[in-house]
Design a protein around this motif. Structure first.
Motif, short mmCIF file in Angstrom:
data_model
loop_
_atom_site.label_atom_id
_atom_site.label_comp_id
_atom_site.label_asym_id
_atom_site.label_seq_id
_atom_site.Cartn_x
_atom_site.Cartn_y
_atom_site.Cartn_z
N LEU A 1 -8.13 4.79 -21.90
CA LEU A 1 -8.40 3.42 -21.45
C LEU A 1 -9.84 3.03 -21.77
O LEU A 1 -10.11 1.94 -22.30
N LEU A 2 -10.77 3.93 -21.46
CA LEU A 2 -12.19 3.64 -21.72
C LEU A 2 -12.48 3.56 -23.21
O LEU A 2 -13.35 2.80 -23.65
N GLN A 3 -11.75 4.34 -24.00
CA GLN A 3 -11.98 4.34 -25.45
C GLN A 3 -11.28 3.18 -26.16
O GLN A 3 -11.49 2.96 -27.34
N GLY A 4 -10.44 2.48 -25.42
CA GLY A 4 -9.76 1.32 -26.01
C GLY A 4 -8.61 1.66 -26.92
O GLY A 4 -8.29 0.89 -27.84
N THR A 5 -7.93 2.80 -26.70
CA THR A 5 -6.82 3.21 -27.56
C THR A 5 -5.45 2.94 -26.94
O THR A 5 -4.44 3.39 -27.45
N ILE A 6 -5.42 2.21 -25.84
CA ILE A 6 -4.15 1.85 -25.18
C ILE A 6 -3.97 0.34 -25.26
O ILE A 6 -4.90 -0.43 -25.02
N ASP A 7 -2.75 -0.07 -25.60
CA ASP A 7 -2.43 -1.50 -25.63
C ASP A 7 -1.97 -2.01 -24.26
O ASP A 7 -2.29 -3.13 -23.87
N LEU A 8 -1.20 -1.18 -23.56
CA LEU A 8 -0.65 -1.60 -22.27
C LEU A 8 -0.75 -0.46 -21.28
O LEU A 8 -0.37 0.68 -21.57
N LEU A 9 -1.25 -0.76 -20.08
CA LEU A 9 -1.36 0.21 -19.00
C LEU A 9 -0.56 -0.29 -17.81
O LEU A 9 -0.79 -1.39 -17.31
N TYR A 10 0.40 0.52 -17.33
CA TYR A 10 1.22 0.18 -16.18
C TYR A 10 0.68 0.90 -14.95
O TYR A 10 0.36 2.09 -15.00
N ILE A 11 0.61 0.16 -13.84
CA ILE A 11 -0.01 0.73 -12.64
C ILE A 11 0.59 0.07 -11.40
O ILE A 11 0.96 -1.12 -11.43
N ALA A 12 0.71 0.83 -10.32
CA ALA A 12 1.23 0.29 -9.06
C ALA A 12 0.13 -0.46 -8.33
O ALA A 12 -1.06 -0.15 -8.50
N PRO A 13 0.49 -1.43 -7.49
CA PRO A 13 -0.54 -2.21 -6.80
C PRO A 13 -1.42 -1.35 -5.88
O PRO A 13 -2.61 -1.61 -5.75
#
Length: 598
Positions: A102-114
């Motif tokens: 995530l910090l390196q910017g290699t993910i397009d979409l991150l799914y996470i619970a509220p």
């Protein structure tokens, strides 16, 4: 920057957007907020997935259930999209790797619970990253009248406060006008563009039946006659009934599994995975199941108890036919459902306005059940959508119900309630009307009343159905402070005085035979259809993913009908993007054009 249409074609394998996908995507591309109301299976996920891929940075998707995240991440990875999830199922090492990516910017979409999103550590991590949008999925969870088991949704306004320049999109398939307004207020979306697509799911056929007996056998006939070997969901109100119905269906030779919050997390996960990955599994569940399911080929959703609102009914039935192929929503409910739900509302600790709201929602649900008009017109009308003509695809349209003048019978029923002291339940009142022998009747001297034995022209089942009608129309009420006895409401007076008439539907106990098999495959193509599905199963099993993550039934059907001869032709089949074409194209072409001779 790659165009959004190119992403749609190259990554997801579709030639054109559905309305209003393109307008929603352009809104997010312009860094503006959006509220999207689209029916289940309408393509909501592409509205945020494509701009998240197209824009620099990562799109953060707030999703309520781990199963839904896993489904979405698996499907995106199959399409060649860099997607990941942060949830409790990930090991510490996996979580650290995801955070680093995530910090390196290699993910397009991150799914996470509220819950995880709202942790200060997570918010700080996102502030150190380049977030290009926030997508709030299942946004109806913010409603105090809706899914209040996820209170964290009420706190998502923090995204607007901490990330004021990042566009947000809230999406749901279920929201009446009041719920829409509440979503806007709680998420600070007053300036958001609102996109509302028709709530209609024309591929779903609605059947609603009532009666105090025979629900299980009616369900069994429905499954065997109309959906043998197909995937479906059966909803029950209690955990106990889920267990009983699942065991009973298993005893009848059907592949049924239970699902409710009382099972261990491992058993729920195993059953859910079997439902997603195996063909023809029937999940018997409480409403705890379904929100996280993206299975497109659920051919039926059945209810053995009355849902508490049209929103709940629409949300649950919407899990059928997500692939757009014909599916069915079937329900059987009884008088006890009405009494139980009324008591639950009256005995709850909610404040008076909330009780009144839930009462109105239940009334609307009952009106849908008892209407003699087109079900779809009534359903859509609840969501402020007008359908000009009857749909022709619900039980009332296909077999218009017979009606009868119930005025005199209703007056007898109301008189029985009044003369017995407005303290007894339905079964006792039926016994009085039919002059049945009961020690309690003798004990209370009710055999001396003028109403004793005046109802022998109707059967016990007919009287129970009539009391249900009186309840749903608000002519009688349940005494929540006593033992569930019935009492007259003020609105019953005009009927008792003969100033109003009551016309009701006559209920039928049979289910029409299925006229067609879905998806419809010509007899000469049946073997090839099964070969395509078997190959999909083998690929899915090898990768540990549900079959529909490889290809949906709709895509296989297009292959079968088009019979492309090469990869170029196969690339024109909807649902086949570049990544899947390269991974699976040759093997499916071999099956399509294999030599049928031994």
């Amino acid at each position: 920057m790659v165009s959004t249409l190119e992403i749609l074609r190259h990554t997801f394998g579709y030639d054109a957007f559905r309305a209003p996908q393109e307008e929603v995507i352009q809104t997010l591309m312009a860094a503006k907020d959006a509220l999207v109301l689209m029916p289940t299976g309408g393509g909501k996920s592409l509205c945020y997935q494509i701009p998240a891929i197209a824009r620099a940075g990562v799109g953060v998707v707030i999703s309520p259930l781990i199963a839904l995240m896993e489904d979405q991440v698996n499907a995106l990875r199959q399409a060649g999209v860099a997607a990941a999830a942060l949830n409790s199922s990930a090991s510490p090492a996996e979580a650290r790797a995801t955070e680093e990516a995530l910090l390196q910017g290699t993910i397009d979409l991150l799914y996470i619970a509220p819950e995880r999103l709202l942790q200060e550590r997570t918010l700080a991590l996102l502030q150190r990253s380049t977030v290009n949008l926030f997508a709030i999925d299942e946004a109806h969870c913010v409603s105090q009248w809706g899914h209040d088991f996820r209170p964290e949704y009420l706190q998502l306004r923090v995204l607007h406060e901490r990330f004021p320049q990042v566009p947000r999109i809230a999406l749901t398939a279920t929201a009446d006008s009041k719920t829409r307004q509440e979503i806007i207020e709680r998420l600070a979306l007053q300036k958001a563009a609102v996109f509302i697509r028709s709530f209609d799911r024309p591929n779903i056929r609605y059947h609603i039946h009532s009666g105090s007996q025979g629900a299980r056998n009616a369900l069994l006939r429905f499954i065997r006659d109309r959906h043998a070997g197909e995937a479906g969901i059966v909803y029950c109100l209690s955990r106990k009934r889920v267990e009983e119905v699942a065991e009973w269906l298993q005893g009848e030779g059907l592949g049924a599994l239970p699902y409710h919050a009382g099972l261990s997390a491992d058993e729920r996960r195993r059953n859910q995975q079997r439902f997603q990955r195996d063909e023809g599994v029937i999940m018997v569940a409480t409403i705890a199941f379904g929100m996280g399911i993206d299975k497109p080929n659920v051919r039926f959703v059945a209810h053995l108890n009355l849902p508490k609102s049209i929103e709940a009914y629409y949300q649950e039935t919407g899990r059928a036919g997500r692939d757009g192929l014909p599916a069915e929503a079937w329900m059987h409910y009884g008088l006890q459902d009405v009494v139980q739900l009324r008591q639950m509302i009256q005995q709850s600790e909610a404040d008076l306005p909330r009780k009144q709201m839930e009462g109105h929602k239940l009334d609307a649900m009952l009106a849908l059940c008892e209407t003699t008009d087109c079900r779809r017109q009534t359903l859509l009308g609840y969501f402020s959508e007008h359908l000009a003509l009857p749909c022709g695809n619900c039980d009332n349209c296909l077999q218009p119900p017979a009606t009868w003048d119930a005025t005199v019978a209703a007056q007898k029923a109301l008189s029985a309630i009044h003369r017995t002291g407005q303290r007894f339940g339905v079964q006792y009142l039926v016994d009085v009307l039919l002059a049945r022998e009961d020690p309690r009747i003798q004990q209370w001297d009710h055999h001396q009343l003028t109403v004793y034995g005046i109802g022998k022209e109707l059967s016990a089942n007919a009287w129970r159905a009539l009391f249900r009608h009186l309840l749903l129309r608000g002519l009688v009420e349940v005494d929540a402070e006593g033992h569930g006895g019935l009492r007259l409401s003020p609105s019953s007076r005009p009927l008792l005085r003969g100033e109003e008439k009551l016309t009701l539907r006559q209920h039928e106990s049979t289910t029409p035979k299925r006229r067609d098999k879905r998806p419809e495959v010509a007899l000469q193509d049946a073997d090839l259809w099964e070969a395509l599905r078997q190959h999909r199963r083998e690929l899915a099993l090898a990768q540990g993913v549900p079959p529909y993550v490889i290809f949906h039934d709709v895509t296989l059907m297009e292959m079968l009908q088009r019979r492309p001869h090469d990869l170029e032709g196969l690339a024109t089949v909807p649902g086949i993007g570049a990544r899947k074409l390269a991974a699976y194209g040759e093997s499916f072409l071999k099956i399509l054009h294999r030599d049928p001779r031994p």
